[in-house]
Design an enzyme around this catalytic site. Structure first.
Site, PDB file in Angstrom:
ATOM      1  CG  ASP A   1      -0.268  -0.401   2.514  1.00  0.00           C
ATOM      2  OD1 ASP A   1       0.965  -0.378   2.567  1.00  0.00           O
ATOM      3  OD2 ASP A   1      -0.983  -0.726   3.480  1.00  0.00           O
TER       4      ASP A   1
ATOM      5  CG  HIS B   1      -5.864  -1.677   8.505  1.00  0.00           C
ATOM      6  ND1 HIS B   1      -5.930  -0.388   8.981  1.00  0.00           N
ATOM      7  CD2 HIS B   1      -4.554  -1.985   8.485  1.00  0.00           C
ATOM      8  CE1 HIS B   1      -4.708   0.051   9.230  1.00  0.00           C
ATOM      9  NE2 HIS B   1      -3.857  -0.895   8.945  1.00  0.00           N
TER      10      HIS B   1
ATOM     11  CD  GLU C   1      -8.806   1.402   7.291  1.00  0.00           C
ATOM     12  OE1 GLU C   1      -8.869   0.509   8.170  1.00  0.00           O
ATOM     13  OE2 GLU C   1      -8.085   2.409   7.417  1.00  0.00           O
TER      14      GLU C   1
HETATM   15  C1  GLP Z   1      -0.253   0.424   8.407  1.00  0.00           C
HETATM   16  C2  GLP Z   1      -0.079  -0.361   7.125  1.00  0.00           C
HETATM   17  C3  GLP Z   1      -0.392  -1.811   7.309  1.00  0.00           C
HETATM   18  C4  GLP Z   1       0.304  -2.360   8.534  1.00  0.00           C
HETATM   19  C5  GLP Z   1      -0.177  -1.613   9.738  1.00  0.00           C
HETATM   20  C6  GLP Z   1       0.416  -2.121  11.037  1.00  0.00           C
HETATM   21  O1  GLP Z   1      -1.546   0.854   8.601  1.00  0.00           O
HETATM   22  N1  GLP Z   1      -0.883   0.148   6.066  1.00  0.00           N
HETATM   23  O2  GLP Z   1      -0.006  -2.519   6.146  1.00  0.00           O
HETATM   24  O3  GLP Z   1       0.027  -3.730   8.664  1.00  0.00           O
HETATM   25  O4  GLP Z   1       0.206  -0.271   9.561  1.00  0.00           O
HETATM   26  O5  GLP Z   1       1.455  -1.291  11.453  1.00  0.00           O
HETATM   27  P1  GLP Z   1       2.316  -1.517  12.754  1.00  0.00           P
HETATM   28  O6  GLP Z   1       3.229  -2.652  12.467  1.00  0.00           O
HETATM   29  O7  GLP Z   1       3.071  -0.222  12.915  1.00  0.00           O
HETATM   30  O8  GLP Z   1       1.397  -1.774  13.883  1.00  0.00           O
END
Ligand code: GLP
Length: 256
Positions: A66, A137, A142
């Site tokens: 993404d 998500h 979402e």
């Molecule tokens: C973002 C990304 C996701 C990821 C999520 C978790 O929102 N778009 O792909 O899985 O963060 O992030 P973290 O590892 O910082 O909790």
């Protein structure tokens, strides 16, 4: 299939080793990478291993999940920048084999279609690395995203903007929209590793464990995948029933 470890370090070592094993077995593998704080120690460990025992990565192809809409690749909070900082600047993967959604694409709809098509052209993802948002998500899919979705534009949930606000200097700077690989694109990966660490992931991991497949919880789509590994540290697994993972694996040591 759960793998539960005592520490974040062990989660990172295991996950990095799985990536290395894939690269060694399939030097021209197609890898799906992701961003977020969970992946930082994974990438650090992967680079460390590759420094100690180099493996040819020049035939790999990568696709990221993404990207924020409106941020250039050079923006410090773009996922393109994140990947360069944490991985790509130190890996010898040809630049034309590295794919990320373009957050500044002029025709976003065409760019989305082209992204899903490009994954198909190379035969799909061999290994998809994934995190999970606190609202369940995956990528930026979402809650209530169709399980049959392909790469598309999303309006970020308020919870996601709050969660990710800590990476920006002010909350209002967090983009409102993003491009994400769709859930169907993710499900077509041959192998998926979902990694989650820390107490702030315990609630969503318990919800995921208890949930049926339901579009209200995007990560629940992964339950239908035949080759999924969920890798957790003790804190993220804190609310799971112990039998969820101890049936398949030896109990982690009692030191945590
Ligand atoms: C973002 C990304 C996701 C990821 C999520 C978790 O929102 N778009 O792909 O899985 O963060 O992030 P973290 O590892 O910082 O909790």
């Amino acid at each position: 299939m759960y793998q539960v470890f005592d520490t974040v370090d062990e989660v990172s070592r295991y996950t990095a080793q799985r990536i290395l094993d894939k690269i060694t077995a399939t030097p021209d593998a197609v890898l799906g990478f992701t961003t977020g704080s969970t992946m930082e120690p994974v990438y650090a460990r992967l680079l460390q291993c590759l420094q100690q025992a180099p493996v040819d990565v020049s035939q790999l192809t990568t696709f990221n999940l993404d990207e924020y809409i409106g941020l250039s690749a050079e923006h410090a909070q773009s996922y393109n920048h994140y990947m360069c900082e944490h991985l790509f600047n130190q890996l010898n993967i040809p630049v034309q084999s590295v794919n990320l959604p373009d957050g500044l694409a002029k025709n976003i709809e065409d760019a989305c279609q082209a992204y899903s098509d490009a994954i198909k052209v190379v035969g799909g993802l061999d290994l998809q690395l994934r995190g999970i948002g606190s609202n369940g998500h995956i990528g930026f899919n979402e809650p209530r995203t169709s399980f049959s979705s392909r790469t598309h534009v999303v309006q970020l949930a308020e919870q996601t903007r709050i969660d990710n606000g800590c990476f920006f200097t002010a909350q209002h700077e967090v983009p409102t929209h993003a491009i994400t690989m769709g859930i169907q694109d993710i499900l077509e990966a041959k192998e998926i590793i979902l990694a989650a660490t820390g107490r702030n992931k315990a609630d969503i991991m318990a919800e995921l464990f208890n949930s049926a497949m339901d579009e209200a919880l995007p990560a629940s789509a992964l339950k239908q995948h035949h080759n999924l590994t969920i890798v957790l540290d003790r804190e993220a697994a804190n609310l799971l029933p112990r039998q969820a993972f101890e049936k398949q694996y030896p109990a982690p040591s009692a030191s945590a």
